[in-house]
Design an enzyme around this catalytic site. Structure first.
Site, mmCIF file in Angstrom:
data_model
loop_
_atom_site.group_PDB
_atom_site.id
_atom_site.type_symbol
_atom_site.label_atom_id
_atom_site.label_comp_id
_atom_site.label_asym_id
_atom_site.label_seq_id
_atom_site.Cartn_x
_atom_site.Cartn_y
_atom_site.Cartn_z
ATOM 1 N N HIS A 208 37.430 -27.267 21.135
ATOM 2 C CA HIS A 208 36.514 -26.318 20.507
ATOM 3 C C HIS A 208 36.561 -26.476 18.979
ATOM 4 O O HIS A 208 37.617 -26.753 18.420
ATOM 5 C CB HIS A 208 36.870 -24.887 20.912
ATOM 6 C CG HIS A 208 36.619 -24.641 22.371
ATOM 7 N ND1 HIS A 208 37.241 -23.647 23.079
ATOM 8 C CD2 HIS A 208 35.820 -25.284 23.246
ATOM 9 C CE1 HIS A 208 36.816 -23.686 24.341
ATOM 10 N NE2 HIS A 208 35.967 -24.680 24.453
ATOM 11 N N PHE A 209 35.423 -26.294 18.347
ATOM 12 C CA PHE A 209 35.399 -26.500 16.900
ATOM 13 C C PHE A 209 34.256 -25.760 16.249
ATOM 14 O O PHE A 209 33.313 -25.315 16.918
ATOM 15 C CB PHE A 209 35.278 -28.006 16.573
ATOM 16 C CG PHE A 209 34.001 -28.635 17.058
ATOM 17 C CD1 PHE A 209 32.814 -28.511 16.348
ATOM 18 C CD2 PHE A 209 33.972 -29.360 18.241
ATOM 19 C CE1 PHE A 209 31.632 -29.091 16.804
ATOM 20 C CE2 PHE A 209 32.790 -29.943 18.709
ATOM 21 C CZ PHE A 209 31.616 -29.806 17.978
ATOM 22 N N HIS A 407 26.500 -34.221 27.059
ATOM 23 C CA HIS A 407 26.911 -33.078 26.241
ATOM 24 C C HIS A 407 27.806 -33.477 25.073
ATOM 25 O O HIS A 407 28.237 -32.633 24.301
ATOM 26 C CB HIS A 407 27.603 -32.028 27.101
ATOM 27 C CG HIS A 407 29.065 -32.264 27.356
ATOM 28 N ND1 HIS A 407 29.585 -33.483 27.738
ATOM 29 C CD2 HIS A 407 30.127 -31.422 27.282
ATOM 30 C CE1 HIS A 407 30.886 -33.381 27.892
ATOM 31 N NE2 HIS A 407 31.243 -32.144 27.625
ATOM 32 N N GLY A 408 28.121 -34.763 24.953
ATOM 33 C CA GLY A 408 28.993 -35.174 23.860
ATOM 34 C C GLY A 408 29.290 -36.652 23.969
ATOM 35 O O GLY A 408 28.592 -37.392 24.674
ATOM 36 N N ALA A 409 30.353 -37.074 23.287
ATOM 37 C CA ALA A 409 30.707 -38.496 23.308
ATOM 38 C C ALA A 409 31.439 -38.850 24.604
ATOM 39 O O ALA A 409 31.267 -39.932 25.150
ATOM 40 C CB ALA A 409 31.580 -38.824 22.105
ATOM 41 N N GLY A 410 32.257 -37.934 25.081
ATOM 42 C CA GLY A 410 33.062 -38.194 26.279
ATOM 43 C C GLY A 410 34.374 -38.838 25.899
ATOM 44 O O GLY A 410 34.428 -39.775 25.100
#
Lengths: 484, 133
Positions: A208-209, A407-410
């Protein structure tokens, strides 16, 4: 009870898609969105087996899908998407995950990087002291009682609107207007409420960020204008979820469904895929509890948005409205939603599970607010701490993924591998060398979340755009971040 | 206590080996507390935990989830675990430790069933447990 799938047969369909051939007891095939580079990282059979396991669940419609940020999870793979018919299909808490409605949002501003740059470290320190982060972080500045929490569970960000922590335009920029209508707070256990009470308005830990980014490059000027994006612009990303409340809801219902499933003789390829008929009492109860946890997460991110706006107001001595701090969009990552899909020419009511995947509605979808109907939904794809993040738009091709995207880089490396690689290095200094300032509640988290622990998000994005699921709109570069 | 971390891309896994199933449950609990950074300290608190499940693998997950709750919500630091009773579907444990001033150093969201099996071999037993972090 446990039936392992071995010797899976995988073939390449085209430049962006792999297929796992159907074999008993799979009910359908698997499709993984992966270019040749991403395929190399799929060597570990665990993740392919997870895609195949999902294909064994009753009522599945179309293939068991995996987005290009796919990696080994538990139950579903991370990046897994599957649709189950409301008529005879199942719902699985393990297909949603522990961090229900973990999600990301982007707040745009009128502030250019030049205006921000000299003092970015001061602003970061202010954000770090304002937004509670880290393990077990608890609410600061305000407290909610149980009655308020039940209101949050029923109303999500609509609760925040009533409290003056959101405006109407914020709600439009959430999936479902920031409130899942089917939420049933009574289906949430006392223990989940106990875990959630002190954690509303907190970032949490792990991946989380909260991040300040600059828009580095625009790929599609027209869409960027509608999204309110311009080159050199400062934007804020917030990535967080439903905290201990969501974790407990998942836990409660995995246990309950596992017990009931074994009594009724359901055979599962992995116990973490414990599930129940979505039209049955247990499936309905879980959906209500999950939706309540999703509402907690919407409100959680909205409270942090309010805190970010207050912090910017103090720092720039101007109102957040004058600073143009508009919510672009809030994307849910770990969630199950009842949606109408078209598959093989039929319109079907389905429960779409997205685990480590995001919704990506294409142009013309009536669920989108008016301003995004022509462009498609803003899709936020954060990268790692040192490299880029992307803003995409849902494209017409998203119909083949039930309107879902990456949803992101993975992750590429396990946390231990990342820590080993980080030994003797200062991740903070390395980030600083790339022009990124970071503050973290834990140094261990920083090492685990180091840029080399992740795939190159550019490969992930080029796969999802190449497959026609999304269009690239803008690339962001991180400037400063708070890690949990 | 014998446990080792195993590689898992998204989350964290650990392997526990013990001479008996009771020992396995106790060691798995201490391993979890160790990973969470909530082990050690004095024995000023004693609490009894009873868990029911469908079989021993289910009991193991539910037992570890109870410990997570005690660590996260009750802020208990765990120094010793005893398993006086362990059947196929019910177990009782005694948890000893002390209340800490803050949450554990590391957040563990949940204990999963992913690939979980209690294997018995050579007079001992072993389990691999994946936790969501």
């Amino acid at each position: 009870m446990y039936r392992a799938l071995e010797n899976l047969s995988v073939r390449r369909l085209d430049k962006y898609r792999l297929e796992i051939r159907r074999q008993p007891p799979m009910l359908t095939c698997g499709v993984i969105y992966a270019n040749a580079r991403i395929e190399k990282d799929l060597k570990d059979g665990n993740v392919l087996r997870q895609v195949a396991n999902v294909a064994c669940l009753p009522g599945i419609i179309g293939p068991s899908l995996a987005m290009p940020d796919i990696h080994w999870g538990y139950g579903f793979p991370i990046g897994g998407v599957a649709a189950f018919s409301l008529d005879g299909g199942i719902i699985s808490p393990g297909g949603v995950g522990y961090d229900i409605n973990c999600g990301i949002r982007c707040i745009t501003t009128r502030i250019s990087m030049r205006e921000l740059h000299p003092g970015v470290e001061d602003l970061l320190a202010l954000l770090y002291s304002t937004i509670p982060s880290g393990v077990g972080s608890s609410t600061r500045g305000f407290r909610v009682g149980k009655r308020d929490l039940l209101d949050v569970l029923a109303n999500g960000s609509r609760w925040a609107l009533k409290q003056g922590l959101a405006d109407r335009e914020d709600l439009e920029a959430h999936e479902d207007g920031g409130c899942m209508e089917d939420a049933d707070p009574e289906a949430v256990s006392e223990r989940a409420i106990e875990r959630g009470l002190p954690q509303l308005g907190t970032l949490g830990s792990g991946n989380h960020f909260l991040e300040i980014d600059v828009v580095e490059e625009i790929f599609d000027e027209d869409t960027a204008r509608i999204f309110g994006l311009f080159e050199g612009q400062t934007v804020v990303l917030i990535h967080s979820g439903s905290r201990g409340l969501g974790h407990q809801v998942c836990d409660d219902y995995v246990h309950a469904m596992l017990s009931a499933g074994i009594r009724s003789g359901i055979e599962l390829p992995d116990r973490q895929l414990a599930c129940a008929p979505i039209s049955g009492s247990q499936g309905k109860a879980y959906f209500g509890a999950m939706a309540a946890a999703a509402n907690f997460a919407f409100a959680n991110r909205q409270i942090m948005t309010h805190l970010v706006r207050q912090t910017f107001e103090r720092y720039f001595s101007s109102s957040w409205e004058r600073l143009g701090m508009r919510l672009l969009y809030d994307c849910c990552h770990n969630i199950a939603k009842k949606e109408t899909i078209t598959w093989e020419g039929r319109r079907i009511q389905a429960c779409i599970h997205r685990k480590g995947a995001t919704r990506a509605l294409g142009p013309g979808d009536r669920r989108l607010p008016e301003r995004f109907r022509k462009t498609g939904q803003p899709v936020l794809v954060p990268g790692d701490m040192g490299r880029s993040s992307y803003i995409l738009a849902g494209a017409p091709g998203a119909k083949e993924t039930f309107s879902s995207a990456c949803h992101g880089a993975g992750r590429l490396l396990s946390r231990q591998q990342a820590k080993k690689l980080g030994r003797g290095r200062s991740i903070l200094d390395e980030l600083k060398g790339r022009g990124v300032h970071a503050m973290a509640a834990s140094r261990g988290t920083l090492a685990e979340e180091a840029p080399d622990a992740y795939k190159d998000v550019a490969e992930v994005v080029s796969t999802i755009t190449g497959a026609g699921i999304c269009r690239a709109v803008a690339r962001l570069k991180p400037l400063a971040m708070v890690k949990g | 206590m014998a446990y080792s971390l195993i590689e898992h891309t998204a989350d964290t896994g650990f392997r526990v080996t013990a001479g008996s199933v009771q020992g396995l449950f106790a060691d798995a609990g201490m391993a979890l507390a160790g990973i969470a950074g909530a082990s050690g300290g004095r024995e000023t608190v004693r609490t009894e935990v009873t868990v029911e499940g469908i079989d021993q693998a289910d009991l193991l997950v539910r037992w570890l989830q109870e410990l997570l709750y005690l660590m996260e919500v009750r802020r208990l630091r765990i120094s010793r675990l005893e398993i006086p009773e362990l059947g196929d579907t019910r177990m009782t444990a005694v948890v000893k430790g002390e209340y800490g001033s803050g949450p554990p150093a590391r957040e563990i969201k949940g204990v999963t069933y992913h690939g979980l099996e209690i294997r018995r071999a050579g007079g001992g037993c072993e389990a691999v447990i994946i936790v969501d972090v």
